[in-house]
Design an enzyme around this catalytic site. Structure first.
Site, PDB file in Angstrom:
ATOM      1  N   GLU A  56      39.500  46.198  47.878  1.00 59.66           N
ATOM      2  CA  GLU A  56      40.509  46.336  46.814  1.00 59.66           C
ATOM      3  C   GLU A  56      41.628  47.209  47.365  1.00 59.66           C
ATOM      4  OE1 GLU A  56      40.604  47.788  42.164  1.00 59.66           O
ATOM      5  OE2 GLU A  56      39.347  48.875  43.590  1.00 59.66           O
TER       6      GLU A  56
ATOM      7  N   ASP B 102      35.387  48.712  46.607  1.00 58.66           N
ATOM      8  CA  ASP B 102      36.238  49.313  45.584  1.00 58.66           C
ATOM      9  C   ASP B 102      37.217  50.309  46.212  1.00 58.66           C
ATOM     10  OD1 ASP B 102      36.599  49.739  42.610  1.00 58.66           O
ATOM     11  OD2 ASP B 102      36.029  51.782  43.157  1.00 58.66           O
TER      12      ASP B 102
ATOM     13  N   ASP C  43      29.154  45.223  44.673  1.00 60.81           N
ATOM     14  CA  ASP C  43      30.301  46.128  44.642  1.00 60.81           C
ATOM     15  C   ASP C  43      29.928  47.388  45.430  1.00 60.81           C
ATOM     16  OD1 ASP C  43      32.920  46.892  43.450  1.00 60.81           O
ATOM     17  OD2 ASP C  43      32.328  45.448  41.922  1.00 60.81           O
TER      18      ASP C  43
ATOM     19  N   HIS D 285      37.394  42.012  36.494  1.00 63.13           N
ATOM     20  CA  HIS D 285      36.974  42.945  35.439  1.00 63.13           C
ATOM     21  C   HIS D 285      38.064  43.944  35.073  1.00 63.13           C
ATOM     22  CE1 HIS D 285      36.478  44.954  39.221  1.00 63.13           C
ATOM     23  NE2 HIS D 285      36.362  46.111  38.595  1.00 63.13           N
ATOM     24  N   ASP D 286      39.114  44.046  35.888  1.00 59.03           N
ATOM     25  CA  ASP D 286      40.213  44.983  35.633  1.00 59.03           C
ATOM     26  C   ASP D 286      41.466  44.301  35.088  1.00 59.03           C
ATOM     27  OD1 ASP D 286      38.902  47.291  36.424  1.00 59.03           O
ATOM     28  OD2 ASP D 286      39.553  47.140  38.511  1.00 59.03           O
TER      29      ASP D 286
END
Length: 575
Positions: free
Chosen positions: A263, A207, A101, A339-340
């Site tokens: 993202e 991210d 990430d 994860h979100d």
């Protein structure tokens, strides 16, 4: 593009790992890098060829590691840089790749850079973050604009030491880095990217990739008259210098043939998305758009009721993301969980005991039949579901969940009806559901911690490991895991058609069935998915009614004759 020119990441199947919740080997209640190392063979056995590890960098963990205090170090409960180097080597030894990430829109307020930046107005690193003087309205000090933060409240934090505000699009402990400063950008590339690329990392999930260029930072339009702070996603995403910043970042990545998946929230304009992921633009390889996983969310995500979506909306969202590659040099992604997000079986099918396996298998079939790079989140492959409505609010650990619940409590003066509705929406959509410990077995703490451990896991494990755990599913041919393995084999065997083929929705308005075709150089496949808990009779749409279609695979075991689909059954036919 010829098959020979295909980049490795196009055919990749990526398995996302949330280190805190994957596997704890030392009994401290927190997952660790050695837990990932122990299970590399399990991960490979699924049919995965790339792993993506959520932030494992040193961090105060205000936002579960997305607040990084040192890009060149590992969060001590997870392990060390040497453990990471071993993990990279062991992953490569198995013929797999590893992606990290990359969180560089913001750092932690504990990062050495920010400590310097906030120390004085004339510090050399002052301009590495975004500082602004106060506005005064009728003599009262106010932040520079009315932007609402991603976790609620203003995006501006007053710093009494230097008497200015700093920008934080997320928590106050996550100050935004100033990408306008070329010195800052070079430091980011060196510390956050090259440090790990030199150690053999194969790429990054980037991210909040479209937030680096903030534009003029003017007030956002008023969409919530009851609040001082207004949604500003269209103000701070996709700013005027994004192309320049990503082009510069890509020059670093290209030297290492590193993959990027960005993202990309708040980007409804598909032309803008294609610019980001067009091969000739040299910005990003692909992005995560949120069209599909945002289905059924309210204007403020949680302000909604469970299952508040229609299948036609879900299909239209998939159509938009699949359409990125139609007649372009762009690429796309497929994901239903990360994860979100909460668990896809709960959200999009049914987690009732009699349907959860069927729902998990059908979603696996649908995802494997879609074009683009496929992303699976830990636990998705065994059909993990959301935890129950009976869990107390104290079990919700995510800052986003607790902030929302507190906001509803404050706004409604603790009205029980409003709080019950808030909890119901969190039980459906909260990020916490993806963050519970992985269910490895029926042992203590679902096998997440060593049997001898006396420390409770950092988050409560699920109550249903007796019916959903990896150990049992590895020897059960009817399990969700067994079907993922079969379906990923089918995807590999037909990769031209299933990974690279053109997607066409054949029955857009049908609220029960999702029927789509895939075509590639004269080859054709048709997928049919029943999104109901009832048996459904179907007919092939007119576009393929005359074709000779042969059943390739069904998500239901046994002979599948005729055109009657079992509840939550999916099938793929070949023409």
């Amino acid at each position: 593009m010829t098959v020979a020119e295909r980049k490795w990441w196009k055919d990749a199947v990526v398995y996302q790992i949330y280190p805190a919740s994957f596997k704890d080997t030392n009994g401290d209640g927190i997952g660790d890098l050695n837990g990932i190392l122990e299970e590399l063979d399990y991960i490979k056995s699924i049919g995965v060829n790339t792993i993506w590890i959520c932030p494992m960098y040193d961090s105060p963990q205000v936002d579960m590691g997305y607040d990084i205090s040192d890009y060149e170090n590992v969060y001590p409960p997870y392990g060390t840089v040497q453990d990471m180097e071993r993990l990279i080597a062991e992953t490569h030894k198995r013929g797999m790749r590893i992606v990290l990430d990359l969180v560089v829109n913001h750092s932690s307020d504990q990062h050495a850079w920010f400590k310097e930046s906030r120390s004085s107005k004339d510090n050399p690193k002052r301009d590495w973050y975004i500082w602004r003087p106060a506005r005064y309205v009728n003599g009262e000090r106010k932040p520079p604009n009315n932007w609402l933060g991603n976790f609620g409240g203003s995006v501006w934090q007053w710093d009494p030491q230097t008497e200015e505000y700093y920008l934080h699009l997320f928590c106050p402990e996550q100050p935004d880095l100033n990408w306008e400063n070329p010195e800052t950008r070079q430091a980011i590339y060196k510390s956050a990217m090259e440090f790990w690329l030199e150690r053999g990392v194969d790429g990054f999930r980037v991210d909040t990739v479209n937030m680096y260029s903030k534009g003029e930072m003017l007030d956002a339009p008023i969409t919530d008259p009851g609040s001082e702070w207004q949604f500003a996603g269209y103000q701070y995403c996709n700013g005027p210098r994004m192309r320049e910043f990503l082009g510069e970042m890509n020059q670093v990545l290209e030297k290492y043939d590193a993959m990027t998946v960005g993202e990309c929230p708040h980007t409804p304009d598909m032309k803008r998305v294609i610019e980001y992921v067009s091969a000739k633009e040299k910005q990003l390889n692909m992005v995560f758009q949120f069209d599909v996983v945002d289905i059924g969310q309210g204007p403020y995500k949680f302000q909604t009721t469970p299952k508040n979506w229609k299948l036609s909306e879900f299909k239209a969202a998939i159509d938009r993301t699949q359409g990125l590659i139609r007649g372009t040099d762009a690429w796309t992604t497929i994901f239903l969980e990360n994860h979100d997000q909460s668990r896809s079986i709960t959200r999009f099918t049914s987690d009732a005991p009699e349907h959860r396996v069927a729902g998990g298998r059908m979603l696996a079939l649908m995802m494997c039949a879609l074009s683009g790079t496929l992303f699976i989140y830990q636990g998705q492959e065994i059909g993990m579901t959301n935890f129950g409505i009976d869990w107390d609010m104290s079990e919700y650990k995510d800052v986003d969940s607790s902030n929302y619940y507190k906001m509803v409590a404050t706004r409604t003066n603790n009205d029980p009806t409003a709080l019950a509705a808030a909890k119901a929406s969190l039980q459906h959509l909260a990020r916490d559901h993806a963050r519970v410990p992985f269910s490895w077995s029926t042992g203590p703490n679902n096998g997440f911690t060593p049997a001898s451990s006396t420390t409770a896991p950092w988050m409560r494990p699920l109550d249903d490991a007796a019916v959903c755990n990896a150990k049992q599913q590895q020897s059960d041919p009817t399990s969700v895991l067994a079907f993922w393995k079969r379906m990923l084999t089918v995807r590999r065997e037909h990769k031209d058609l299933l990974v690279h083929g053109q997607f066409d929705d054949l029955d857009k308005d049908n609220q029960e069935l999702f029927v789509f075709a895939k075509t590639w150089q004269g080859k054709k496949a048709v997928a049919v998915c029943n999104f109901t808990d009832k048996e459904v009779q179907f007919e092939f749409p007119k576009e393929v009614a005359g074709e000779k279609l042969k059943l390739l695979i069904s998500s239901v075991d046994g002979e599948r004759e005729g055109q009657k689909l079992a509840p939550f059954e999916g099938r793929v036919y070949l023409a």
